[in-house]
Enzyme design. Structure first.
Site, PDB file in Angstrom:
ATOM      1  N   ARG A   1      16.729   9.498 -35.733  1.00 46.90           N
ATOM      2  CA  ARG A   1      17.073   8.759 -36.957  1.00 46.90           C
ATOM      3  C   ARG A   1      16.743   9.578 -38.204  1.00 46.90           C
ATOM      4  O   ARG A   1      15.956  10.531 -38.131  1.00 46.90           O
ATOM      5  CB  ARG A   1      16.294   7.434 -36.985  1.00 46.90           C
ATOM      6  CG  ARG A   1      16.836   6.477 -35.961  1.00 46.90           C
ATOM      7  CD  ARG A   1      16.363   5.074 -36.209  1.00 46.90           C
ATOM      8  NE  ARG A   1      16.908   4.179 -35.199  1.00 46.90           N
ATOM      9  CZ  ARG A   1      16.754   2.877 -35.207  1.00 46.90           C
ATOM     10  NH1 ARG A   1      16.057   2.297 -36.151  1.00 46.90           N
ATOM     11  NH2 ARG A   1      17.287   2.144 -34.252  1.00 46.90           N
TER      12      ARG A   1
ATOM     13  N   ASP B   1      14.313  -5.416 -31.322  1.00 46.46           N
ATOM     14  CA  ASP B   1      15.498  -4.826 -31.953  1.00 46.46           C
ATOM     15  C   ASP B   1      16.054  -5.754 -33.040  1.00 46.46           C
ATOM     16  O   ASP B   1      15.966  -6.979 -32.920  1.00 46.46           O
ATOM     17  CB  ASP B   1      16.559  -4.555 -30.879  1.00 46.46           C
ATOM     18  CG  ASP B   1      17.664  -3.646 -31.396  1.00 46.46           C
ATOM     19  OD1 ASP B   1      17.430  -2.908 -32.372  1.00 46.46           O
ATOM     20  OD2 ASP B   1      18.761  -3.673 -30.812  1.00 46.46           O
TER      21      ASP B   1
ATOM     22  N   SER C   1      11.738   4.612 -29.606  1.00 47.91           N
ATOM     23  CA  SER C   1      12.188   5.326 -28.407  1.00 47.91           C
ATOM     24  C   SER C   1      12.270   6.824 -28.690  1.00 47.91           C
ATOM     25  O   SER C   1      12.293   7.243 -29.855  1.00 47.91           O
ATOM     26  CB  SER C   1      13.572   4.814 -27.985  1.00 47.91           C
ATOM     27  OG  SER C   1      14.567   5.223 -28.907  1.00 47.91           O
TER      28      SER C   1
ATOM     29  N   ASN D   1      15.135   7.335 -30.788  1.00 51.89           N
ATOM     30  CA  ASN D   1      14.992   6.947 -32.197  1.00 51.89           C
ATOM     31  C   ASN D   1      14.514   8.108 -33.073  1.00 51.89           C
ATOM     32  O   ASN D   1      14.671   8.075 -34.299  1.00 51.89           O
ATOM     33  CB  ASN D   1      13.993   5.786 -32.356  1.00 51.89           C
ATOM     34  CG  ASN D   1      14.495   4.460 -31.845  1.00 51.89           C
ATOM     35  OD1 ASN D   1      13.717   3.629 -31.379  1.00 51.89           O
ATOM     36  ND2 ASN D   1      15.805   4.218 -31.934  1.00 51.89           N
TER      37      ASN D   1
ATOM     38  N   ARG E   1      14.748  -9.033 -25.003  1.00 51.60           N
ATOM     39  CA  ARG E   1      15.321  -8.177 -26.045  1.00 51.60           C
ATOM     40  C   ARG E   1      15.900  -9.054 -27.143  1.00 51.60           C
ATOM     41  O   ARG E   1      16.714  -9.932 -26.867  1.00 51.60           O
ATOM     42  CB  ARG E   1      16.410  -7.255 -25.500  1.00 51.60           C
ATOM     43  CG  ARG E   1      16.973  -6.360 -26.617  1.00 51.60           C
ATOM     44  CD  ARG E   1      17.965  -5.326 -26.155  1.00 51.60           C
ATOM     45  NE  ARG E   1      18.280  -4.418 -27.267  1.00 51.60           N
ATOM     46  CZ  ARG E   1      18.484  -3.117 -27.159  1.00 51.60           C
ATOM     47  NH1 ARG E   1      18.408  -2.549 -25.979  1.00 51.60           N
ATOM     48  NH2 ARG E   1      18.757  -2.380 -28.216  1.00 51.60           N
TER      49      ARG E   1
HETATM   50  C1  IPE Z   1      15.766   0.113 -28.799  1.00 50.55           C
HETATM   51  O1  IPE Z   1      16.464  -0.198 -29.961  1.00 50.55           O
HETATM   52  C2  IPE Z   1      14.481   0.784 -29.133  1.00 50.55           C
HETATM   53  C3  IPE Z   1      13.495  -0.063 -29.805  1.00 50.55           C
HETATM   54  C4  IPE Z   1      13.593  -1.340 -30.046  1.00 50.55           C
HETATM   55  C5  IPE Z   1      12.299   0.619 -30.214  1.00 50.55           C
HETATM   56  P1  IPE Z   1      17.620   0.741 -30.512  1.00 50.55           P
HETATM   57  O2  IPE Z   1      18.134   0.100 -31.733  1.00 50.55           O
HETATM   58  O3  IPE Z   1      17.155   2.134 -30.637  1.00 50.55           O
HETATM   59  O4  IPE Z   1      18.681   0.672 -29.322  1.00 50.55           O
HETATM   60  P2  IPE Z   1      20.203   1.126 -29.248  1.00 50.55           P
HETATM   61  O5  IPE Z   1      20.290   2.485 -29.884  1.00 50.55           O
HETATM   62  O6  IPE Z   1      20.995   0.120 -30.030  1.00 50.55           O
HETATM   63  O7  IPE Z   1      20.542   1.102 -27.796  1.00 50.55           O
HETATM   64  C1  IPE Z   2      14.341  -1.892 -33.855  1.00 50.02           C
HETATM   65  O1  IPE Z   2      15.132  -2.270 -34.914  1.00 50.02           O
HETATM   66  C2  IPE Z   2      13.127  -1.108 -34.278  1.00 50.02           C
HETATM   67  C3  IPE Z   2      13.244   0.337 -34.042  1.00 50.02           C
HETATM   68  C4  IPE Z   2      14.123   0.915 -33.273  1.00 50.02           C
HETATM   69  C5  IPE Z   2      12.269   1.181 -34.714  1.00 50.02           C
HETATM   70  P1  IPE Z   2      16.321  -1.348 -35.397  1.00 50.02           P
HETATM   71  O2  IPE Z   2      15.805  -0.407 -36.425  1.00 50.02           O
HETATM   72  O3  IPE Z   2      17.019  -0.712 -34.249  1.00 50.02           O
HETATM   73  O4  IPE Z   2      17.273  -2.414 -36.080  1.00 50.02           O
HETATM   74  P2  IPE Z   2      18.857  -2.493 -35.970  1.00 50.02           P
HETATM   75  O5  IPE Z   2      19.207  -2.500 -34.513  1.00 50.02           O
HETATM   76  O6  IPE Z   2      19.377  -1.285 -36.678  1.00 50.02           O
HETATM   77  O7  IPE Z   2      19.187  -3.760 -36.644  1.00 50.02           O
HETATM   78 MG    MG Z   3      18.574  -1.304 -33.026  1.00 51.90          MG
END
Ligand code: IPE
Ligand code: IPE
Ligand code: MG
Length: 241
Positions: free
Chosen positions: A72, A21, A66, A69, A182
């Site tokens: 998005r 993350d 996820s 995700n 994490r």
């Molecule tokens: C968790 O990260 C999923 C991955 C790293 C693939 P997110 O950025 O989606 O988590 P939340 O939404 O902050 O809980």
């Molecule tokens: C995790 O990084 C990767 C994916 C969920 C694909 P993020 O894209 O969630 O990055 P932040 O949390 O917005 O910084």
């Molecule tokens: Mg994130």
């Protein structure tokens, strides 16, 4: 012992799971698009996998996307799919060449069909390997995984034991993660490996994923090695084992 360095005494986790993350925030701080963070994140993922195998880890599970995700913006998702299209096979091929079996875990039917095809081909190239493994969690959600396993059990028409139920999860046949890391400062599991995490040691890093270096991984492993895993027992019991 002591310090943050791995030595002969350090207990190496057999299975490390990684919630990658912080890519987006890392890029934003550099006034760059989120896709730049994902690109760097993918490169870092490969570097960490290689380093972990060098240290003696047998299984690595990475949370790449996820089920949640998928909500998005389409532009960001397309950027992630393009990363898979352009680099996944080559990068994973490089890591897996050392005898590592690749499995994609999650509901991949939700991905574009050409991406599904690339993933299938990448997995197929590693079918000959066993012993070491990489799971890439894509369109993965632990609740989805658990419900899917429950439905498989229902279809069998018989009650199942904990062990049999584990076997119905995407990670069936593999050891549970010993250490879940994490990055990105958040202190939650975000629907990752909820069943398998029962006795995992949890480690949270304030580093954004692209800046989580090999040294940071070693720090997490040293911290893991210092912890006492009791699995419900007392210290006295552990000493006599
Ligand atoms: C968790 O990260 C999923 C991955 C790293 C693939 P997110 O950025 O989606 O988590 P939340 O939404 O902050 O809980
Ligand atoms: C995790 O990084 C990767 C994916 C969920 C694909 P993020 O894209 O969630 O990055 P932040 O949390 O917005 O910084
Ligand atoms: Mg994130």
């Amino acid at each position: 012992m002591g310090g943050n360095t791995i030595d002969k005494e350090t207990k190496i986790p057999r299975h490390i799971a990684l919630i990658m993350d912080g890519n987006g925030r890392w890029a934003k701080r550099r006034l760059m698009p989120r896709s730049f963070g994902h690109r760097r994140g993918m490169e870092r993922m490969i570097g960490l996998m290689e380093h972990a195998f060098d240290l003696g880890v047998d299984y690595i599970t990475v949370y790449a996307l996820s089920t949640e995700n998928l909500k998005r913006p389409q532009e960001e998702l397309n950027g992630l799919f393009d990363l898979i299209r352009n680099h996944f096979r080559e990068y994973m091929g490089r890591v897996c060449a050392r005898g590592v079996r690749l499995r994609i875990i999650g509901d991949t039917s939700l991905l574009p069909t050409d991406v599904q095809e690339i993933l299938r081909e990448s997995e197929a190239e590693t079918e000959k390997y066993e012993g070491k493994g990489i799971n890439v969690a894509l369109c993965y959600g632990a609740r989805d995984e658990i419900v899917r396993a429950a439905n498989l059990a229902v279809e069998k028409g018989e009650k199942v034991t904990e062990e049999e139920f584990s076997g119905l999860l995407y990670t069936g046949g593999q050891p549970d993660p010993d250490l879940i890391i994490r990055t990105g400062k958040e202190v939650r599991l975000s629907n990752f490996l909820l069943y398998q995490a029962a006795y995992a040691e949890l480690y949270f890093s304030n580093k954004m994923f692209p800046e989580f270096s090999d040294k940071e991984l070693e720090k997490a492993i040293v911290e893991f090695s210092r912890r006492t895993r009791r699995f419900g027992k007392t210290d006295e019991q552990l000493q006599t084992e």
